[in-house]
Design a protein around this motif. Structure first.
Motif, PDB file in Angstrom:
ATOM      1  N   LEU A 100       0.914  -1.271   0.068  1.00 46.99           N
ATOM      2  CA  LEU A 100       0.011   0.057  -0.023  1.00 46.99           C
ATOM      3  C   LEU A 100       0.833   1.430  -0.031  1.00 46.99           C
ATOM      4  CD1 LEU A 100      -2.960  -0.635   2.357  1.00 46.99           C
ATOM      5  CD2 LEU A 100      -3.206  -0.462   0.056  1.00 46.99           C
ATOM      6  N   SER A 104      -3.289   5.044   1.521  1.00 48.63           N
ATOM      7  CA  SER A 104      -4.453   4.214   1.006  1.00 48.63           C
ATOM      8  C   SER A 104      -4.880   3.331   1.929  1.00 48.63           C
ATOM      9  CB  SER A 104      -3.590   3.531  -0.123  1.00 48.63           C
ATOM     10  OG  SER A 104      -3.130   4.226  -1.066  1.00 48.63           O
ATOM     11  N   THR A 105      -5.751   2.430   1.646  1.00 52.60           N
ATOM     12  CA  THR A 105      -6.063   1.386   2.469  1.00 52.60           C
ATOM     13  C   THR A 105      -6.963   0.264   1.960  1.00 52.60           C
ATOM     14  OG1 THR A 105      -7.717   1.080   4.556  1.00 52.60           O
ATOM     15  CG2 THR A 105      -8.705   2.334   2.723  1.00 52.60           C
ATOM     16  N   ILE A 106      -7.530  -0.637   2.428  1.00 43.54           N
ATOM     17  CA  ILE A 106      -8.032  -1.808   1.980  1.00 43.54           C
ATOM     18  C   ILE A 106      -9.469  -2.072   2.428  1.00 43.54           C
ATOM     19  CG2 ILE A 106      -7.933  -4.305   1.403  1.00 43.54           C
ATOM     20  CD1 ILE A 106      -4.815  -4.216   1.606  1.00 43.54           C
ATOM     21  N   PRO A 115      -6.191  -1.801   6.570  1.00 40.18           N
ATOM     22  CA  PRO A 115      -4.991  -1.558   5.585  1.00 40.18           C
ATOM     23  C   PRO A 115      -3.855  -2.900   5.939  1.00 40.18           C
ATOM     24  CG  PRO A 115      -4.924  -0.060   7.487  1.00 40.18           C
ATOM     25  CD  PRO A 115      -6.192  -0.683   7.545  1.00 40.18           C
ATOM     26  N   HIS A 164      -9.108  -6.597  -5.066  1.00 40.23           N
ATOM     27  CA  HIS A 164      -7.878  -6.076  -5.058  1.00 40.23           C
ATOM     28  C   HIS A 164      -7.303  -5.286  -6.279  1.00 40.23           C
ATOM     29  CE1 HIS A 164      -6.899  -9.946  -2.423  1.00 40.23           C
ATOM     30  NE2 HIS A 164      -6.435  -9.027  -1.662  1.00 40.23           N
ATOM     31  N   ILE A 166      -8.006  -1.270  -8.135  1.00 42.65           N
ATOM     32  CA  ILE A 166      -7.744  -0.179  -7.231  1.00 42.65           C
ATOM     33  C   ILE A 166      -8.813   0.786  -7.610  1.00 42.65           C
ATOM     34  CG2 ILE A 166      -6.390   1.961  -6.881  1.00 42.65           C
ATOM     35  CD1 ILE A 166      -3.980   0.228  -7.906  1.00 42.65           C
ATOM     36  N   VAL A 182      -8.706  -2.410  -3.099  1.00 44.19           N
ATOM     37  CA  VAL A 182      -7.685  -1.194  -2.651  1.00 44.19           C
ATOM     38  C   VAL A 182      -8.326  -0.059  -2.926  1.00 44.19           C
ATOM     39  CG1 VAL A 182      -5.399  -0.413  -3.024  1.00 44.19           C
ATOM     40  CG2 VAL A 182      -5.662  -3.105  -2.799  1.00 44.19           C
ATOM     41  N   LEU A 186      -1.153   1.673  -5.181  1.00 46.32           N
ATOM     42  CA  LEU A 186      -0.377   0.617  -4.947  1.00 46.32           C
ATOM     43  C   LEU A 186       1.070   0.890  -5.496  1.00 46.32           C
ATOM     44  CD1 LEU A 186      -2.428  -2.691  -5.415  1.00 46.32           C
ATOM     45  CD2 LEU A 186      -1.839  -1.918  -3.085  1.00 46.32           C
TER      46      LEU A 186
END
Length: 631
Positions: A100, A104-106, A115, A164, A166, A182, A186
Motif C-alpha cells: 500500500l 491508501s487502505t483496503i 490496511p 484487489h 484499485i 484497494v 499501490l
C-alpha cells in the motif's frame, strides 16, 4: 539587526517515505472507458522512478486511481502494461509485491477497512507480472487475467476478478460484492542489473475494468508521460487535519492525497535552480523530503528569510525568488497556514498572496508578497508555507494550493512556526572582547504555556556571529553534533538561560533562536541591535551610518548604551520619521520609544542610524518589544 526568532520549526518531524538518490521520476496519467461498462470512464496514473544507487537497481512503480468514484467495483484500475526501449531483464518478487502507498487502505467489506489485509503471502501475490505473448507491452502488472493478456494462474491471493483492484478515493463503489478491494494506490518494485533510464519507458497503457478485448481500451493509445514536481509538506495520511501545539498539520501534498503537481520542462520555476521531478510520495514533518532527494532545488525562499510568526503577528512580508524565461507572464502564489488547519487558504482569509512574474524574468529575481487580513491572535505551533509558480492559463486565473499545472514548480517549507513570546530580560550591550567584537546579553525563560524548563535552544540565524565561538550560555549548553541549524541541549532542563552573542566584525549582526521545553513547546523573542560608530579621522560632522532593514513593528523600545569613548548625538530614522538623541555622555544609557513611526509588518520597517561626535566613539543601539513601556 539582532532577531530572536525561529526559522524552520524542528517539531513533529517524520522521515520521508524514500530519501535515497533517484533519477527523475516519470508520471503517466490517462483515462479511458471501462472494458466492462464502456460508458463509465476510469482514470489512472503510473509513476516510475529508478534508483541507480542500489545493486541491483530498483524500478518503483506507483499505480493510482486518479478518477472519480465509479458506480460498480468492476469499473476500477486493474493493471498497466509498458515497454522499455533497451529491453532489460526485470525481476519481480511475487511474495513481496505489491504494498500500500501511504494514505491508501483496503476495504474488506463495504463498511470495514483493514490496511493490514495481506496483498501477498509465501506462495504469491494478489497481482501478477506474468504477461502472455502480446503486442501491447513487454512488462506490466495486473490483478486479473484480462482475457488472456496476463497469466491469471499466477495470481495466488484472490480470484483474478475485481478484488484487489484499485478504486478511486472517495465513496466506495456500491455495485458488486468483490472484496478485498484497494482504495487509492499501490506500489510495485522491480529489480534489474541492466542499464536504462526513465526516458526509455514507452507505450504505457492502463487496464480498466475486468473484461475487454485483450484487456485494453478500444483505441489502445499509449498514455503520455512527463516528469512532474510535487510538494513535500507534512502529509502522513489522506485528508487534512489541524496541528497540535507540538506537531504540524496534515496537508494535501502527495499524489495519493491530491497534492499540487507541475509538469516540468519549461523555464519557469522558483529560485535559481530548476526543479527536479519526484514520484509524488515525498513528505515529512520538516518539509525537507524533496530537498533530501536527488537535487536540492528548494531555493525559492532563503531559509534565513522565512517569515517570523508570533501569536501577535498581524501581517507578513515575504521575499520569494522566481524565474520566468518564457514568453508568457507567470503567477507566483504563496500560502501560509496561519490558523494551522492543514488547509492552505481556507477557511481563513489572508492566507494567500500572489504576484505576476513577467515574461522574460531573469533567473532568481526577487518578488515581495504581502499577507494581511487574517484573524489574530494566532495559535502557537508549527505550520507550513507553500509556493507555486506557473504560466498555466487555467491555474493563473484562480491559483490554488493543490491540483495540477501544466508547467512551473511547487516548493513547501516549514515556517518559523507560530510562537508565543518568551519571557526575556532587558538586553544588555557588551563591549568588544578581542578577537570578537561587541555583542549583547539577555536571559530567556519559559513563558506561561510551557510546562517545564528549557531543554534546548536552536539558533537559526547567525549573521556575523560564529555559533562555535560567538554564542555562549549560562548554564552551559551541549552542542548537538552536526546539527543544522546549530542546537544546544540543557540537561537537566534549565529554569532560565543567559544568552551571550558577540559579532565577528563591526558590521551589524543577526542571531535568531528559539527555546523549547521537554514537552516540545517553543517560545521566541525578537529584539534587534546595531552599533553606531564614529570613524577615526573623519570630520566631526560627517558620521558613520548603518541600515537595519525589515524590523518587526513590535520591536519599538530602543535602548542606547553610549561607549567610552562615546558619541555625542544619535539620529534614528524609522521609515521616514527622524528621532534625535542629543547630548549623550560617555557610558550613559538612554531609552526611546519609536512606536509612532512603526508600520505594519506587511510594509516592513527600515531603521537608519547615524552617529555623530568625536572620531572613534561608538554606541550600542538595541530594540525589543516595549511590553507596555511604550504605551
Amino acid at each position: 539587526m539582532m532577531g530572536m526568532a525561529a526559522v524552520g520549526m524542528a517539531l513533529g518531524s517524520s522521515p520521508a517515505l524514500s530519501d535515497p538518490p533517484v533519477n527523475p521520476a516519470l508520471t503517466c496519467a490517462g483515462s479511458g472507458p471501462s472494458a466492462e461498462h464502456p460508458a463509465t470512464t476510469v482514470s489512472g496514473a503510473a509513476i516510475f522512478s529508478l534508483n541507480t544507487s542500489t545493486n541491483p537497481r530498483t524500478l518503483t512503480l506507483i499505480l493510482k486511481n486518479i478518477g472519480a468514484p465509479t458506480p460498480t467495483q468492476g469499473d476500477t484500475l486493474t493493471g498497466v502494461v509498458f515497454s522499455i526501449n533497451t529491453n532489460p531483464s526485470l525481476s519481480y518478487a511475487a511474495t513481496a509485491n505489491p504494498v500500500l502507498v501511504p494514505g491508501s487502505t483496503i476495504y474488506t467489506s463495504s463498511t470495514i477497512t483493514n490496511p493490514s489485509e495481506p496483498l501477498f503471502n509465501g506462495t504469491g501475490s494478489s497481482w501478477t507480472n506474468e504477461l502472455n505473448p502480446n503486442s501491447f507491452g513487454s512488462y506490466g502488472v495486473a490483478t486479473t487475467g484480462y482475457s488472456g493478456l496476463f497469466n491469471a494462474g499466477s495470481i495466488k491471493v484472490g480470484n483474478g476478478g475485481p478484488n484487489h483492484s484499485i478504486t478511486a478515493p472517495g465513496s466506495l463503489p456500491s455495485g458488486g460484492g468483490y472484496f478485498p478491494v484497494v482504495q487509492n494506490a499501490l506500489q510495485f518494485v522491480f529489480t534489474t542489473t541492466d542499464t536504462f533510464t526513465e526516458a526509455d519507458i514507452t507505450g504505457v497503457k492502463f487496464l480498466y475494468g475486468t473484461d475487454g478485448n485483450a484487456g485494453l481500451p478500444p483505441n489502445g493509445n499509449p498514455i503520455p508521460c512527463v516528469e512532474t514536481d510535487f510538494g513535500d509538506a507534512p502529509d502522513p495520511s489522506i485528508g487534512t487535519a489541524a496541528g497540535t501545539p507540538t506537531t504540524p498539520p496534515n496537508y494535501n501534498t502527495t499524489l495519493a492525497d491530491g497534492g499540487p503537481s507541475h509538469v516540468l520542462g519549461e523555464n519557469v520555476y522558483l529560485g535559481l535552480i530548476k526543479s527536479d521531478s519526484d514520484d509524488g510520495t515525498l513528505q515529512n514533518g520538516s518539509a525537507t523530503a524533496d530537498n533530501n532527494t536527488a537535487t536540492d532545488d528548494e531555493d525559492g525562499i532563503d531559509l534565513k528569510n522565512l517569515p517570523t510568526l508570533l501569536t501577535t503577528t498581524t501581517s507578513v512580508k515575504m521575499n520569494v525568488k522566481g524565474t520566468n524565461q518564457t514568453s508568457v507572464d507567470a503567477v507566483l502564489a504563496c500560502w501560509i497556514d496561519f490558523n494551522r488547519s492543514g488547509v492552505f487558504g481556507e477557511p481563513m482569509a489572508g492566507e494567500g498572496a500572489t504576484v505576476v512574474v513577467p515574461a522574460g524574468t531573469p533567473a532568481g529575481t526577487s518578488f515581495v508578497l504581502n499577507f494581511n487580513g487574517f484573524v489574530t491572535p494566532l495559535t502557537a505551533g508549527p505550520t507550513a508555507v507553500r509556493c507555486r509558480i506557473s504560466t498555466d492559463a487555467d491555474w493563473k486565473a484562480a491559483p490554488t494550493p493543490v491540483g495540477s499545472a501544466e508547467n512551473g514548480e511547487v516548493e513547501d517549507y516549514m515556517a518559523n512556526g507560530i510562537y508565543e513570546p518568551c519571557v526575556t530580560s532587558p538586553i544588555t550591550s557588551l563591549p568588544a572582547a578581542p578577537p570578537l567584537f561587541s555583542g549583547v546579553q539577555f536571559t530567556v525563560s519559559p513563558n506561561g504555556s510551557m510546562t517545564g524548563g528549557i531543554s534546548s535552544i536552536q539558533c537559526q540565524k547567525t549573521i556575523n556571529i560564529d555559533p562555535a565561538t560567538g554564542i555562549t550560555f549560562v548554564p552551559p549548553g551541549t552542542p548537538v553534533v552536526a546539527s543544522a541549524p546549530p542546537t544546544w541541549t540543557f540537561t537537566p532542563a534549565a529554569g532560565s538561560v543567559q544568552v551571550t552573542a558577540r559579532k565577528m566584525s563591526t558590521a551589524s549582526g543577526t542571531i535568531a533562536c528559539t527555546a523549547t521545553d521537554s514537552a516540545g513547546h517553543t517560545c521566541s523573542t525578537d529584539p534587534w541591535f546595531a552599533t553606531g560608530l564614529r570613524l577615526k579621522g573623519s570630520d566631526p560632522e560627517v558620521a558613520a551610518s548603518q541600515l537595519i532593514p525589515i524590523v518587526s513593528r513590535v520591536d519599538d523600545y530602543v535602548t542606547i548604551t553610549n561607549g567610552q569613548p562615546g558619541i555625542r548625538k544619535l539620529e534614528i530614522t524609522v521609515n521616514s520619521t527622524k528621532f534625535k538623541v542629543n547630548s549623550l555622555q560617555d557610558g550613559e544609557k538612554k531609552t526611546l520609544c519609536i512606536t509612532s513611526a512603526m508600520r505594519d509588518d506587511t510594509e516592513g520597517n527600515s531603521i537608519y542610524i547615524v552617529a555623530k561626535g568625536r572620531p572613534g566613539g561608538s554606541a550600542e543601539v538595541m530594540g525589543e518589544p516595549g511590553n507596555g513601556r511604550c504605551n
